[in-house]
Design a protein around this motif. Sequence first.
Motif, PDB file in Angstrom:
ATOM      1  N   GLU A 179       0.995  -1.128  -0.056  1.00  0.00           N
ATOM      2  CA  GLU A 179       0.106  -0.111   0.187  1.00  0.00           C
ATOM      3  C   GLU A 179       0.732   1.581  -0.107  1.00  0.00           C
ATOM      4  N   GLY A 180       1.919   1.105   0.634  1.00  0.00           N
ATOM      5  CA  GLY A 180       2.982   2.257   0.842  1.00  0.00           C
ATOM      6  C   GLY A 180       3.547   2.496  -0.837  1.00  0.00           C
ATOM      7  N   ARG A 213       2.233   1.409  -3.561  1.00  0.00           N
ATOM      8  CA  ARG A 213       1.003   2.123  -4.253  1.00  0.00           C
ATOM      9  C   ARG A 213       0.649   3.372  -4.369  1.00  0.00           C
ATOM     10  N   THR A 214       1.032   4.087  -3.047  1.00  0.00           N
ATOM     11  CA  THR A 214       0.477   5.503  -3.106  1.00  0.00           C
ATOM     12  C   THR A 214       1.681   6.352  -2.915  1.00  0.00           C
ATOM     13  N   GLY A 215       2.942   5.764  -2.847  1.00  0.00           N
ATOM     14  CA  GLY A 215       4.121   6.738  -2.700  1.00  0.00           C
ATOM     15  C   GLY A 215       4.169   7.701  -4.009  1.00  0.00           C
ATOM     16  N   GLU A 216       5.145   8.605  -3.722  1.00  0.00           N
ATOM     17  CA  GLU A 216       5.337   9.582  -4.664  1.00  0.00           C
ATOM     18  C   GLU A 216       6.337   8.718  -5.659  1.00  0.00           C
ATOM     19  N   ARG A 221      11.565   3.801  -5.550  1.00  0.00           N
ATOM     20  CA  ARG A 221      10.208   3.296  -5.928  1.00  0.00           C
ATOM     21  C   ARG A 221       9.791   2.746  -7.119  1.00  0.00           C
ATOM     22  N   GLU A 265       3.607   2.651 -13.774  1.00  0.00           N
ATOM     23  CA  GLU A 265       2.189   2.857 -13.498  1.00  0.00           C
ATOM     24  C   GLU A 265       1.200   1.534 -13.568  1.00  0.00           C
ATOM     25  N   VAL A 280       1.478  -0.233 -10.501  1.00  0.00           N
ATOM     26  CA  VAL A 280       0.872   0.214  -9.283  1.00  0.00           C
ATOM     27  C   VAL A 280      -0.805  -0.181  -9.511  1.00  0.00           C
ATOM     28  N   GLY A 329      -3.192  -2.043  -7.025  1.00  0.00           N
ATOM     29  CA  GLY A 329      -4.518  -1.653  -6.428  1.00  0.00           C
ATOM     30  C   GLY A 329      -5.598  -2.506  -6.675  1.00  0.00           C
TER      31      GLY A 329
END
Length: 214
Positions: free
Chosen positions: A123-124, A126-129, A168, A181, A184, A188
């Motif tokens: 989750e980190g 997936r949502t990280g910069e 990342r 992308e 990611v 999700g």
Amino acid sequence: MAEEAETFSLREVLVAFTACVSEQREVRVDPYLAGWKGLVRFLNCLGTIFSFISKDAVTKIEIIENYRNSDQRDKYLTVQSMVEYELANGLVDLQKRSEHPNSGCRTFLRLHRALHWLQMFLEGLRTGEDNSKTSVICSETYDASLANHHPWIIRKAAGVAFCVLPTRNTFLETMNVGTAEEAVAMLGDALPYICEVYKITEELYAQHKLLDLP
Ligand SMILES: CCCCCCCC/C=C\CCCCCCCC(=O)N[C@@H](COP(=O)(O)O)[C@H](O)/C=C/CCCCCCCCCCCCC
């Protein structure tokens, strides 16, 4: 090592975890272990500094695989049947590790705790910069989960290993599913299934008071 990197597929790992939950909301052991084996393959590609982690994971996977290959294999088909069978037959050390040091319940619990870390780590990611540090995501999620069950020396060694993790986007691109992308997007889609596996197991272990097995 390069060969292992080519054979790792995030898709395969995530598909394994999506196949874990049965229609009766039971957690199937075989796809669970297949998911972990895929993750260990990935970990091995990251360098020998992670060997002490992958060896421990492999040991635990093999303990449960041995139950699945034994005469009692049907009892280990799901986590629910394993818990029921081992508890009913006094095969779990509840207070102190003694007669049954490698019970299925105890061993599975270690992987289950690691799954909590994995859930938070993915989750980190997936949502990280884009250029956030995987090492930071990894150590923050480790400290918030698995580290609570590890002695100081393991926490230190893990902290040192995390430092070599790439950024990342580089990390996501090594997953063999296309661009960062696309990786990611796949995370999700798959994370709800991993969360469900974790939740069902956590509830089962809590119900039987097995969350602190020695
Ligand atoms: C989808 C791809 C991206 C994610 C890639 C993640 C790859 C992770 C692969 C495997 C994770 C290893 C799981 C380790 C299970 C650890 C079980 C455990 O807690 N064992 C300890 C307790 O066992 P007992 O002594 O009670 O039998 C044992 O002491 C631990 C020893 C080794 C250290 C474990 C540190 C775990 C750190 C978390 C994994 C970091 C991987 C970072 C790579 C991104």
